[in-house]
Design an enzyme around this catalytic site. Structure first.
Site, mmCIF file in Angstrom:
data_model
loop_
_atom_site.group_PDB
_atom_site.id
_atom_site.type_symbol
_atom_site.label_atom_id
_atom_site.label_comp_id
_atom_site.label_asym_id
_atom_site.label_seq_id
_atom_site.Cartn_x
_atom_site.Cartn_y
_atom_site.Cartn_z
ATOM 1 N N ARG A 1 -21.775 6.068 -34.014
ATOM 2 C CA ARG A 1 -22.142 4.778 -34.885
ATOM 3 C C ARG A 1 -22.477 3.645 -34.051
ATOM 4 O O ARG A 1 -23.741 3.218 -34.406
ATOM 5 C CB ARG A 1 -21.108 4.521 -35.933
ATOM 6 C CG ARG A 1 -20.533 5.398 -37.060
ATOM 7 C CD ARG A 1 -19.321 4.682 -37.737
ATOM 8 N NE ARG A 1 -19.814 3.702 -38.645
ATOM 9 C CZ ARG A 1 -18.960 2.482 -38.945
ATOM 10 N NH1 ARG A 1 -17.516 2.860 -38.996
ATOM 11 N NH2 ARG A 1 -19.190 1.525 -39.658
ATOM 12 N N THR B 1 -12.587 -9.593 -32.536
ATOM 13 C CA THR B 1 -12.752 -8.333 -33.035
ATOM 14 C C THR B 1 -11.239 -7.582 -33.276
ATOM 15 O O THR B 1 -10.330 -7.748 -32.444
ATOM 16 C CB THR B 1 -13.511 -7.337 -32.194
ATOM 17 O OG1 THR B 1 -13.174 -7.268 -30.879
ATOM 18 C CG2 THR B 1 -15.003 -8.008 -32.452
ATOM 19 N N PRO B 2 -11.075 -6.403 -34.063
ATOM 20 C CA PRO B 2 -9.766 -5.913 -34.334
ATOM 21 C C PRO B 2 -9.721 -4.790 -33.724
ATOM 22 O O PRO B 2 -10.461 -4.228 -32.924
ATOM 23 C CB PRO B 2 -9.886 -5.639 -35.842
ATOM 24 C CG PRO B 2 -11.244 -5.333 -36.027
ATOM 25 C CD PRO B 2 -11.963 -6.354 -35.287
ATOM 26 N N HIS C 1 -11.589 -0.235 -34.998
ATOM 27 C CA HIS C 1 -13.020 0.236 -34.441
ATOM 28 C C HIS C 1 -13.288 -0.491 -32.966
ATOM 29 O O HIS C 1 -13.951 -1.412 -33.062
ATOM 30 C CB HIS C 1 -14.116 -0.076 -35.227
ATOM 31 C CG HIS C 1 -13.938 0.715 -36.717
ATOM 32 N ND1 HIS C 1 -14.030 2.064 -36.628
ATOM 33 C CD2 HIS C 1 -13.722 0.324 -37.857
ATOM 34 C CE1 HIS C 1 -14.010 2.385 -37.737
ATOM 35 N NE2 HIS C 1 -13.615 1.547 -38.728
ATOM 36 N N THR D 1 -9.174 -7.602 -29.536
ATOM 37 C CA THR D 1 -7.855 -7.648 -29.796
ATOM 38 C C THR D 1 -6.828 -7.175 -28.423
ATOM 39 O O THR D 1 -7.701 -6.319 -27.703
ATOM 40 C CB THR D 1 -7.472 -6.648 -30.979
ATOM 41 O OG1 THR D 1 -5.987 -6.849 -31.045
ATOM 42 C CG2 THR D 1 -7.872 -5.314 -30.799
ATOM 43 N N GLU D 2 -5.995 -7.552 -28.207
ATOM 44 C CA GLU D 2 -5.079 -7.104 -27.266
ATOM 45 C C GLU D 2 -4.383 -5.812 -27.350
ATOM 46 O O GLU D 2 -4.145 -5.242 -26.293
ATOM 47 C CB GLU D 2 -3.984 -8.236 -26.807
ATOM 48 C CG GLU D 2 -2.726 -8.201 -28.115
ATOM 49 C CD GLU D 2 -3.266 -9.004 -29.091
ATOM 50 O OE1 GLU D 2 -2.242 -9.421 -29.946
ATOM 51 O OE2 GLU D 2 -4.562 -9.619 -29.163
ATOM 52 N N GLU E 1 -14.739 -11.143 -41.998
ATOM 53 C CA GLU E 1 -14.770 -10.069 -42.759
ATOM 54 C C GLU E 1 -13.251 -9.664 -42.672
ATOM 55 O O GLU E 1 -12.882 -9.496 -41.451
ATOM 56 C CB GLU E 1 -15.596 -9.048 -41.982
ATOM 57 C CG GLU E 1 -17.208 -9.329 -42.040
ATOM 58 C CD GLU E 1 -17.448 -9.272 -43.462
ATOM 59 O OE1 GLU E 1 -16.873 -8.679 -44.569
ATOM 60 O OE2 GLU E 1 -18.596 -9.705 -43.848
ATOM 61 N N CYS F 1 -10.720 -0.891 -43.453
ATOM 62 C CA CYS F 1 -11.029 -2.202 -44.364
ATOM 63 C C CYS F 1 -11.587 -1.589 -45.700
ATOM 64 O O CYS F 1 -11.128 -1.952 -46.804
ATOM 65 C CB CYS F 1 -11.675 -3.504 -44.014
ATOM 66 S SG CYS F 1 -13.273 -3.281 -43.511
ATOM 67 N N ARG G 1 -21.913 3.353 -45.914
ATOM 68 C CA ARG G 1 -22.774 2.172 -45.297
ATOM 69 C C ARG G 1 -23.564 2.683 -44.211
ATOM 70 O O ARG G 1 -23.085 3.866 -43.641
ATOM 71 C CB ARG G 1 -21.973 0.958 -44.833
ATOM 72 C CG ARG G 1 -21.150 1.143 -43.695
ATOM 73 C CD ARG G 1 -20.315 -0.062 -43.450
ATOM 74 N NE ARG G 1 -21.217 -1.204 -42.863
ATOM 75 C CZ ARG G 1 -20.544 -1.982 -41.806
ATOM 76 N NH1 ARG G 1 -19.321 -1.832 -41.534
ATOM 77 N NH2 ARG G 1 -21.410 -3.087 -41.291
#
Length: 483
Positions: A107, A155-156, A159, A183-184, A254, A288, A444
């Site tokens: 992706r 960012t999370p 992904h 993210t840590e 988001e 999500c 998507r």
């Protein structure tokens, strides 16, 4: 290929305009499957964030469209050629299974490839001015220019490569500068990606990666004076904190989802059951847009439930590095314990546990729960794991729509029906950003608009096209234009 090989412990540094910066205090990154140390990253302090933003603001990108295209294409090609290397790192720090990590690397290739193609398109528009009695013989032209300030990207974990790419690729395509804070929980993939981008020719001043957590950094990423736009993907709680704290800045948020898969009485139930199981369990349910509620009308619910159970039982949960495994761990044991508790509470309220809920550390296998009460916490809140909850609904589309719209979220949805009258009502009446007919809510492409309403998002949508718009300012100019 030996996907089982244990990766060496990575002792990483931040990348501040390409320069490697370390700190005495570090954040340890552990493999959720076996709790082995995967790596360490610096615990940035506010002064490191300040340095990153100041360095970026002082630099004026002057890359041509062709140069931006080439950097993005080289990055896409590098990710394609190093797909297994990145997949191994993603699995090690996140616990996602090997299949899902390989898919994510693919992706990301699309994100950079699409951004490269869009970077060379002229995005201007032209407006004739002699279109009314008050008009003049002029033309108005538009052009899009980069932001004056710097983009702050947060960012999370779910992904580690693709979410980062959705911030960085559109920024490069539009000649912007970015300070990224992954993210840590999963920072190692982002640092590896930064090195690929530098190798591809990106001026290092255009990208810095700072690491750490709020305990060491505070709100520096959302209050820095040089941050003009904050783009964040993550939880509703943090998103609302950013909205309150950011002040007079652009924000693109988001956030979470509680996405339904709706199964009507005319549906192909086997196909719908396959969508339900895959949509709820891919990426360990940590998307999500994962299927988080299955709304099935009562007349077909028994047969549908039987098919879902049979398909869920075929999934293999276990060691994420095993190529035969379908579902790896969730991000940590605390999350798995929370899913276990919510399912147990739903059963106490009258739900029927058909399969799963047998947690082992951070491994939470696919879990099928039928007859879930509509107000159970399991389906009222976002349950970010591989739970497959079946909610039975009356054979009344209006009531199905009401139940679907009854949560605080509005990100995406999937609809299983062939009736055009149902489809048009779902498209018109579901309070979501996306309605996918005969697909999972998460379907998507990396270029298409993506985002939600209510507690699922604020600001411009994501997707490469929309992100490029939100990362630019429209400037108009006009000229005399004689007949």
């Amino acid at each position: 290929m030996n996907v089982q090989a244990k990766p060496p412990v990575r002792r990483e540094a931040m990348r501040i305009a390409g320069r490697k910066v370390t700190t005495d205090e570090v954040v340890e990154v552990f493999n959720p499957w076996n709790n082995q140390l995967v790596g360490t990253v610096p615990a940035a302090r506010p002064e490191h964030v300040r340095e990153a933003f100041a360095t970026a603001r002082a630099f004026t990108p002057k890359l041509t469209r062709y140069e931006r295209q080439q950097i993005l294409l080289r990055t896409a090609e590098a990710l394609r050629d190093r797909k297994e290397e990145f997949a191994r790192l993603i699995t090690a720090e996140s616990g996602l299974c090997w299949k899902d990590s390989l898919y994510e690397a693919s992706r990301a290739y699309d994100v950079y490839s699409f951004a490269a193609q869009l970077a060379i398109l002229d995005d201007g528009e032209t407006y004739a001015c002699d279109i009314s009695p008050m008009g003049k013989r002029r033309k108005i032209f538009t052009t899009r220019v980069p932001l004056s300030g710097v983009i702050s990207a947060i960012t999370p974990f779910n992904h580690p490569l693709n979410m980062v790419s959705h911030k960085i690729a559109p920024a490069i395509a539009t000649n912007n500068r970015v300070v990224l804070k992954p993210t840590e929980l999963t920072p190692l993939t982002a640092l590896a990606l930064a090195d690929v981008l530098y190798e591809a020719g990106l001026p290092p001043e255009m990208l810095s990666v700072v690491t750490g957590n709020p305990a060491s950094m505070g709100d520096a990423m959302i209050t820095d004076p040089d941050a003009e736009l904050i783009t964040f993907t993550g939880s509703v709680r943090v998103g609302k904190h950013i909205a309150r704290t950011a002040g007079y800045r652009r924000v693109v948020l988001e956030l979470g989802g509680n996405d339904p898969l709706i199964v009507m009485e005319d549906a192909d139930l086997d196909k719908a059951a396959e969508l339900a199981v895959q949509g709820a369990t891919k990426n360990s349910g940590q998307r999500c847009t994962a299927v988080k509620r299955i709304l099935v009308v009562e007349s077909v619910a028994d047969e549908f439930s039987r098919l879902v159970l049979a398909k869920a039982r075929k999934l293999v949960a276990g060691d994420p590095m095993d190529p035969t495994v379908d579902v790896g761990t969730v991000i940590h044991e605390r999350a798995a314990c929370e899913f276990e508790r919510r399912v147990t509470d739903a059963v106490a309220q009258g739900a029927r546990l058909l399969h799963g809920n047998d947690r082992r550390g951070a491994l939470y296998p696919p879990t099928v729960v039928d007859h879930v009460p509509h107000d159970a916490e399991l389906v009222r809140e976002e349950t970010f794991g591989p739970v497959i909850p079946i909610l039975r609904c009356p054979n009344d589309i209006a009531e199905v729509i009401r139940i679907s719209n009854s949560t605080a979220y509005g990100l995406s949805s999937g609809v299983c029906t062939n009736r055009l009258d149902y489809i048009t009502r779902f498209v018109n009446e579901l309070e979501v950003g996306t309605v996918n007919v005969w697909e999972v809510p998460g379907y998507r492409i990396e270029m298409s608009p993506f985002g939600g309403v209510k507690d699922s998002g604020l600001g411009h949508k994501e997707g490469v096209v929309e992100a490029m718009k939100s990362f630019t300012t429209i400037r108009t100019y006009s000229l005399p234009w004689p007949a």
